[in-house]
Design a protein around this motif. Structure first.
Motif, short mmCIF file in Angstrom:
data_model
loop_
_atom_site.label_atom_id
_atom_site.label_comp_id
_atom_site.label_asym_id
_atom_site.label_seq_id
_atom_site.Cartn_x
_atom_site.Cartn_y
_atom_site.Cartn_z
N GLY A 108 25.63 14.22 -74.65
CA GLY A 108 25.66 15.62 -74.25
C GLY A 108 26.74 15.99 -73.26
N SER A 109 27.23 17.22 -73.41
CA SER A 109 28.15 17.87 -72.48
C SER A 109 29.50 17.18 -72.36
N THR A 110 29.84 16.36 -73.32
CA THR A 110 31.18 15.76 -73.35
C THR A 110 32.15 16.73 -74.02
N ARG A 111 33.37 16.74 -73.53
CA ARG A 111 34.41 17.61 -74.09
C ARG A 111 35.53 16.73 -74.64
N ILE A 112 35.79 16.87 -75.94
CA ILE A 112 36.83 16.10 -76.62
C ILE A 112 37.96 17.05 -76.99
N GLY A 113 39.19 16.66 -76.72
CA GLY A 113 40.33 17.53 -76.92
C GLY A 113 40.73 17.68 -78.38
N LYS A 114 41.86 18.32 -78.59
CA LYS A 114 42.39 18.56 -79.92
C LYS A 114 43.14 17.32 -80.44
N HIS A 115 43.18 17.18 -81.75
CA HIS A 115 43.96 16.14 -82.43
C HIS A 115 43.59 14.74 -81.96
N CYS A 116 42.32 14.53 -81.64
CA CYS A 116 41.84 13.20 -81.30
C CYS A 116 41.30 12.52 -82.56
N THR A 117 41.21 11.21 -82.53
CA THR A 117 40.53 10.46 -83.58
C THR A 117 39.53 9.51 -82.91
N ILE A 118 38.33 9.47 -83.49
CA ILE A 118 37.26 8.61 -82.98
C ILE A 118 36.88 7.66 -84.09
N GLY A 119 37.05 6.36 -83.87
CA GLY A 119 36.80 5.37 -84.91
C GLY A 119 35.32 5.21 -85.22
N GLY A 120 35.05 4.56 -86.35
CA GLY A 120 33.68 4.36 -86.79
C GLY A 120 32.84 3.61 -85.78
N ASP A 121 31.60 4.09 -85.58
CA ASP A 121 30.62 3.47 -84.69
C ASP A 121 31.03 3.50 -83.23
N ALA A 122 32.04 4.29 -82.88
CA ALA A 122 32.40 4.45 -81.47
C ALA A 122 31.35 5.31 -80.78
N LYS A 123 31.18 5.09 -79.49
CA LYS A 123 30.19 5.82 -78.70
C LYS A 123 30.88 6.42 -77.48
N ILE A 124 30.54 7.67 -77.18
CA ILE A 124 31.09 8.35 -76.01
C ILE A 124 29.92 8.85 -75.19
N ILE A 125 29.79 8.37 -73.95
CA ILE A 125 28.65 8.77 -73.13
C ILE A 125 28.85 10.20 -72.62
N GLY A 126 27.81 10.75 -72.02
CA GLY A 126 27.78 12.16 -71.71
C GLY A 126 28.61 12.57 -70.51
N HIS A 127 28.93 13.87 -70.48
CA HIS A 127 29.58 14.53 -69.35
C HIS A 127 30.98 13.96 -69.07
N LEU A 128 31.68 13.55 -70.11
CA LEU A 128 33.05 13.07 -69.98
C LEU A 128 34.01 14.08 -70.57
N THR A 129 35.30 13.89 -70.26
CA THR A 129 36.36 14.71 -70.84
C THR A 129 37.43 13.79 -71.43
N LEU A 130 37.79 14.03 -72.67
CA LEU A 130 38.91 13.35 -73.31
C LEU A 130 39.98 14.39 -73.59
N VAL A 131 41.18 14.17 -73.10
CA VAL A 131 42.26 15.13 -73.30
C VAL A 131 42.71 15.11 -74.75
N ASP A 132 43.63 16.00 -75.08
CA ASP A 132 44.17 16.06 -76.43
C ASP A 132 44.85 14.75 -76.82
N SER A 133 44.83 14.43 -78.11
CA SER A 133 45.56 13.29 -78.69
C SER A 133 45.13 11.95 -78.11
N VAL A 134 43.84 11.80 -77.91
CA VAL A 134 43.26 10.51 -77.55
C VAL A 134 42.71 9.86 -78.82
N HIS A 135 42.94 8.57 -78.99
CA HIS A 135 42.52 7.86 -80.19
C HIS A 135 41.65 6.67 -79.77
N ILE A 136 40.39 6.70 -80.18
CA ILE A 136 39.41 5.68 -79.81
C ILE A 136 39.21 4.75 -80.99
N SER A 137 39.40 3.46 -80.77
CA SER A 137 39.26 2.48 -81.85
C SER A 137 37.79 2.30 -82.23
#
Length: 346
Positions: free
Chosen positions: A261-290
């Motif tokens: 909850g309440s996480t903000r993910i930027g534009k043009h990001c990619t999030i890989g399969g089975d990746a997990k992002i915990i709550g209340h975080l911010t990822l800027v644009d063009s972040v790529h998570i394996s």
């Protein structure tokens, strides 16, 4: 459906080598294609498969055109994969145009106050609740539910057994695959003397234009503010988006990813399969998570990030992973040094 090769070039561009009148019945992989099929070759790594293919026509890059012209008619384009993507859209649109509108099935339940624009298609046993809006050309599959005051954009395609909650909004040309739930309650509870008191989820889900959502995804409504998915986002199957998440335009997420909850993910990001992002975080644009990574802190710099142990930029993670493989040998060496030099500072 049969089309001529020249019809494709006229619609999508590219340089034609061979007969414009060549009849084609479909698209196919290089391995399965026959003389009435069109295949595509992305680059030299597929040269052997290209030579073995029996496709009557091929989409190829310029550097393979001379070689490929000896075996098939060609469409030459700098980016064959993108051309294939556009062609698949063009081909399917022609197929669907031939089917016509399905209209409103006799078993569908449409509330008298729902607003249905022209050419909507509503499948068997679908339910459209009060004050819901379906814009022109929207399509709903069987057993799909559109909640009270929900809004479905023009040309949206909603598959069967999808549930869209009260007040939620989907933009134009969205695609939602079977079994997805949009607008269920977010996970909100307050502790009360060893039990839990439910926090009612008062927000909505707002989804932009040209979003595609895979099968069996769940996107929770916001607790107070809305959960937001901007234009062009692509979600694979089995993805969970928790309440109040905001996903920027043209971000793509692979299967089984989850965002708390309440996480903000930027534009043009990619999030890989089975990746997990915990709550209340911010990822800027063009972040790529394996794939399979766990994001435990905000990311303020674009780049590729990897790891199920503490997240780092990808280059540093690869060095640490290489060192980790040697950790047991290093431990044994330290123990031996300590045994031989019990008073040392090692």
């Amino acid at each position: 459906m049969e089309v001529q090769l020249g019809d494709i070039v006229a619609a999508l561009g590219g340089d034609l080598i061979g007969s414009a009148a060549l009849p084609l019945l479909g698209l196919a992989s290089l391995q399965s294609a026959e003389a009435h099929h069109l295949g595509f070759v992305t680059g030299a790594k597929h040269r052997a498969a290209m030579r073995a293919s029996r496709a009557g026509a091929l989409i190829v890059p310029p550097d393979l055109a001379e070689e490929a012209a000896t075996q098939a008619a060609l469409i030459v384009t700098p980016n064959p994969y993108l051309y294939y993507a556009r062609l698949s859209q063009w081909w399917l649109a022609k197929v669907r145009a031939g089917r016509g509108s399905g209209g409103i099935h006799a078993t569908a339940c449409v509330h008298p106050t729902a607003q249905l624009a022209a050419n909507v298609s509503i499948g068997p046993f679908a339910v459209i609740e009060a004050d819901a809006v379906l814009e022109a050309g929207a399509q709903l599959g069987p057993h799909t539910v559109v909640g009270r005051a929900a809004h479905i954009g023009a040309q949206a395609r909603i598959a069967g057994q999808v549930w869209i909650g009260e007040g939620c909004e989907l933009g134009a040309r969205c695609i939602v695959h079977a079994g997805t739930v949009i607008g269920a309650d977010g996970f909100g509870f307050a502790p009360e003397q060893g039990a839990w008191a439910k926090i009612e989820q008062l927000g909505r889900v707002r989804i932009g234009d040209d979003v595609e959502i895979g099968a069996n995804c769940t996107i929770d409504r916001g607790a107070l503010d809305d959960t937001v998915i901007e234009d062009g986002v692509k979600l694979d199957n089995l993805i969970h988006i928790a309440h109040n998440v905001h996903i920027g335009a043209h971000t793509a997420m692979a299967g089984c990813a989850a965002v708390a909850g309440s996480t903000r993910i930027g534009k043009h990001c990619t999030i890989g399969g089975d990746a997990k992002i915990i709550g209340h975080l911010t990822l800027v644009d063009s972040v790529h998570i394996s794939a399979c990574s766990v994001v435990t802190r905000s990311i303020t710099k674009p780049g590729t990030y990897t790891g199920i142990f503490p997240l780092d930029d990808n280059a540093a993670w690869e060095k640490n992973a290489a060192s980790l493989r040697q950790l047991y040998k290093l431990r044994e060496r330290v123990r031996a040094l300590e045994k031989n030099n019990p008073k040392s500072d090692v």
